[in-house]
Every structure is written in structure tokens, then in C-alpha cells.
Motif scaffolding. Sequence first.
Motif, short mmCIF file in Angstrom:
data_model
loop_
_atom_site.label_atom_id
_atom_site.label_comp_id
_atom_site.label_asym_id
_atom_site.label_seq_id
_atom_site.Cartn_x
_atom_site.Cartn_y
_atom_site.Cartn_z
N ASP A 169 -67.67 63.22 34.94
CA ASP A 169 -66.08 63.47 35.08
C ASP A 169 -65.97 63.32 33.41
O ASP A 169 -64.98 64.44 33.41
N GLY A 170 -67.31 64.08 32.30
CA GLY A 170 -66.11 64.33 31.39
C GLY A 170 -66.31 62.91 30.72
O GLY A 170 -65.74 63.14 28.89
N ASP A 171 -66.46 62.24 30.90
CA ASP A 171 -65.79 61.06 30.63
C ASP A 171 -66.46 60.13 29.28
O ASP A 171 -67.50 58.80 30.21
N GLU A 172 -66.59 60.29 27.75
CA GLU A 172 -68.05 59.99 27.35
C GLU A 172 -67.94 58.59 26.51
O GLU A 172 -68.78 58.04 26.60
N THR A 173 -66.15 57.98 27.37
CA THR A 173 -66.24 56.63 26.69
C THR A 173 -66.99 55.96 28.20
O THR A 173 -67.89 54.92 27.32
N GLU A 203 -70.32 53.25 27.98
CA GLU A 203 -70.17 51.99 28.08
C GLU A 203 -71.65 51.73 29.24
O GLU A 203 -71.82 50.64 29.67
N THR A 204 -71.22 52.11 29.95
CA THR A 204 -72.26 52.43 31.76
C THR A 204 -73.80 52.33 31.07
O THR A 204 -74.70 51.62 31.23
N TYR A 205 -74.21 53.04 29.53
CA TYR A 205 -75.87 52.84 29.42
C TYR A 205 -75.64 52.00 27.85
O TYR A 205 -76.65 52.03 26.94
N GLY A 206 -74.74 51.26 27.86
CA GLY A 206 -74.55 50.10 26.57
C GLY A 206 -74.88 50.95 25.28
O GLY A 206 -75.12 50.38 24.13
N LEU A 207 -74.22 52.14 24.98
CA LEU A 207 -74.05 52.86 23.69
C LEU A 207 -73.33 51.92 22.76
O LEU A 207 -72.34 51.66 23.47
N ASP A 240 -73.41 55.16 18.42
CA ASP A 240 -74.44 55.58 18.79
C ASP A 240 -73.92 57.29 19.77
O ASP A 240 -74.73 57.38 20.27
N ARG A 241 -72.71 56.99 20.23
CA ARG A 241 -72.42 58.01 21.29
C ARG A 241 -72.38 59.09 21.25
O ARG A 241 -72.73 60.00 21.36
N ALA A 242 -72.16 58.99 19.86
CA ALA A 242 -71.92 60.67 18.68
C ALA A 242 -73.51 61.23 18.77
O ALA A 242 -73.25 62.78 18.71
N ARG A 243 -74.54 60.99 19.23
CA ARG A 243 -75.07 61.41 18.75
C ARG A 243 -75.92 61.95 20.84
O ARG A 243 -76.88 62.50 20.76
#
Length: 180
Positions: free
Chosen positions: A101-105, A109-113, A117-120
Motif C-alpha cells: 500500500d505504498g508504505d515504504e517503512t 521492515e518486512t525485508y529487514g532493510l 538501505d531503504r533509500a536504494r
Amino acid sequence: MLDALPSPTRSLDDLSREERAFTFAHFTCEHAWVIGNILRNALRTADCPAIIHISLSSSQTLFHSPSMPGCMPDDEAQTRRKAATVLRWGHSTWYLHCKFDGDETRFGETYGLAVDDRARYSLEGGGYPIFVKGLEGVAASVVLAGIHGEQAHMVLLKALDEYRGLRNDFRSPMRSMTVK
């Protein structure tokens, strides 16, 4: 013109089938050139500035062009983020957008980033996988940056569909040349 495009599906099953429905026998710079130009012409016709980027999973760039003046430096960064997302997860960025649902947080968290690293990666639509028969994983990514994610996804689908109509008739001028 882009506003006239239908909204993309949000069904993960349908999106997954859509991604796999068009699998190439092989994928070369000629395929990228034709698809890139279909996209560029469509965006120019719509008077829509965007960056078009097609690259192999090895990160080799096969096509990279603005559709017209008006692109921003952030669009270049977004092409890298969308391509990285497609290549790592093997789905379109729209698929992942819908999944989270567009929730990057929550995505991170789901992929352990780690937060850095999320900014990649990006969950904005406009990154699409290219699959090749017999190759495990994604062979290449096609990315549009600079237009809204839903619209970018539909422009990509429309261009790939147009290419599908051309591919049987497409013959490279290089194939008819003889080398002495």
C-alpha cells in the motif's frame, strides 16, 4: 493524454500474471531500442517529460533518454531506485506498491532493510521486469521516472503491448547485411 489511461489493477495475482505474460525468447539492445523509442514517442506525443531507462540485470544500460526537456535531477536518481527494486524482487514497482500500500517503512521492515538501505529502492510505479525464457530471474528492467506511478505503469504496459504487436514483423537492418 496520460489521464485517459485506465487505472492499473491492484490485484497481486493479476499483476504477477501480467508481468509473466510477455516473456522474451531473448533480449538485446535492439529490443531495448525499439521499446525505448515507443516510450519516448508516446511521452512526447503526450507532452510529458520523463526519463526512460532500460538496463540489463548486470546493470549495463541499453537505453537511456529523456522524452523531452523538463526532467529533473531527482528523476535520474529515481530510475536507479526503480531498477534496483525490480531486479532485487523480480516484480514491477507497481506490484510492490500494491503489496505494501505504498508504505515504504513497512516494506523496509518486512525485508529487514536498514534505514539507510531503504533509500536504494522505490515503491512508486514505473519500474517493470523483463523476463527471458529459460533464464531464472529478471533479465532486464524498463523504467520511467518523472510521471505519477500509476500512469508510469500503464504507459509501460501500453508500450510493451505495442512492441508485442511489432515483434513478429521486426527485422533488424543488421540481419540483412553480409559481412565480407
